[in-house]
Enzyme design. Structure first.
Site, PDB file in Angstrom:
ATOM      1  N   GLU A   3       0.809  -1.211   0.000  1.00 47.75           N
ATOM      2  CA  GLU A   3       0.000   0.000   0.000  1.00 47.75           C
ATOM      3  C   GLU A   3       0.849   1.270   0.000  1.00 47.75           C
ATOM      4  OE1 GLU A   3      -3.437   2.292  -0.115  1.00 47.75           O
ATOM      5  OE2 GLU A   3      -3.143   0.155  -0.443  1.00 47.75           O
ATOM      6  N   ARG A  55      23.420   6.823 -18.936  1.00 42.71           N
ATOM      7  CA  ARG A  55      23.829   7.183 -20.304  1.00 42.71           C
ATOM      8  C   ARG A  55      24.391   8.600 -20.371  1.00 42.71           C
ATOM      9  NH1 ARG A  55      20.480   9.650 -23.681  1.00 42.71           N
ATOM     10  NH2 ARG A  55      20.954   8.236 -25.396  1.00 42.71           N
ATOM     11  N   ASP A  58      19.808  14.828 -27.453  1.00 42.88           N
ATOM     12  CA  ASP A  58      18.597  14.053 -27.230  1.00 42.88           C
ATOM     13  C   ASP A  58      17.376  14.954 -27.069  1.00 42.88           C
ATOM     14  OD1 ASP A  58      19.651  11.547 -27.329  1.00 42.88           O
ATOM     15  OD2 ASP A  58      20.019  11.405 -25.177  1.00 42.88           O
TER      16      ASP A  58
END
Length: 257
Positions: free
Chosen positions: A123, A161, A176
């Site tokens: 939970e 990366r 990117d």
């Protein structure tokens, strides 16, 4: 960089840590990745790490002791081995209530020496974990998964990366999507023509300034089309604004047609 993951399912990380970019980064010694089963720190014969919530309600809540003890043991082992970094680690709770993970956050975390990820189940967490142990709470989206393992994998991949030496071409991470504030421009490779679809002539011209201009324009176009919300935080040049006006006019003409 060192990254430790506290999880009840360390086996989930075996393939991820030993494959592709992450596997190569480990082999090069750029990043140390470890998965730790915090059930080992339960401190009871049943290995119980959760209990029913005070005040009632459905589900089970992760207890504070195993997670605190696991983090403290990790730090003590690093001290004993002389591996303690200059800065304290960032202790990251994977949680759908957390801050939305972004490329900017990945860049921020990539500058750290040591990250510890806490992956929950059930939970939720005992609130004292949030208040007195973690430094960050992160979410990868507005949805709920069965545990924090998959989100932790996403963040670890995204951060790794960005570390120097991980990617073959260091400019890959710089250009990117989201690193520039925009979505990335379209890419093409051989053959020049495929099923009648040709590579844009400008990319074959060898004129670097014109290619750079085209890429900027197409990145801006793609962002305007798909994520216009990102444009609000961009420092737009007069040329950028002129291109946006051009996109608006083209869109208007297309709608009329």
């Amino acid at each position: 960089m060192r990254m430790d993951v506290l999880t009840l399912f360390p086996e989930m990380f075996e393939g991820v840590f030993h494959s592709s970019i992450l596997g190569k980064a480990r082999e090069k010694g750029i990043v140390n990745l470890h998965a730790v089963n915090f059930r080992d720190y339960a401190g009871n014969k049943h290995g119980s790490v959760d209990d029913t919530p005070y005040g009632g309600g459905g589900g089970m809540v992760l207890k504070p002791e195993p997670i605190f003890h696991a983090v403290e043991d990790l730090l003590e082992r690093r001290r004993e081995a002389g591996e303690e970094a200059g800065r304290p680690p960032r202790i990251i709770l994977m949680c759908p209530q957390g801050e939305s993970f972004t490329q900017r956050k990945a860049e921020e975390l990539a500058a750290e020496d040591h990250l510890i990820f806490i992956c929950g189940h059930y939970e939720g967490y005992d609130e004292r974990i949030r208040e007195h142990l973690v430094t960050d709470e992160l979410s990868i989206g507005d949805y709920v998964l069965t545990g924090g393992e998959l989100p932790a994998m996403v963040i670890i991949d995204s951060v790794t990366r960005l570390l120097p030496g991980v990617l073959g071409n260091e400019m890959s991470a710089v250009t990117d999507s989201f690193s520039t504030g925009m979505l990335e421009y379209p890419h093409y490779t051989r053959p020049v023509e495929f099923r009648g679809w040709k590579v844009p002539d400008i990319l074959l011209s060898g004129h670097h300034a014109n290619v750079a201009d085209w890429r900027r324009k197409e990145a801006l176009r793609r962002t305007w089309q798909r994520r216009p919300d990102l444009l609000e935080n961009l420092d737009l040049s007069p040329k950028d604004r002129k291109w946006l006006e051009e996109f608006e006019k083209e869109s208007g003409r297309n709608m009329q047609e």
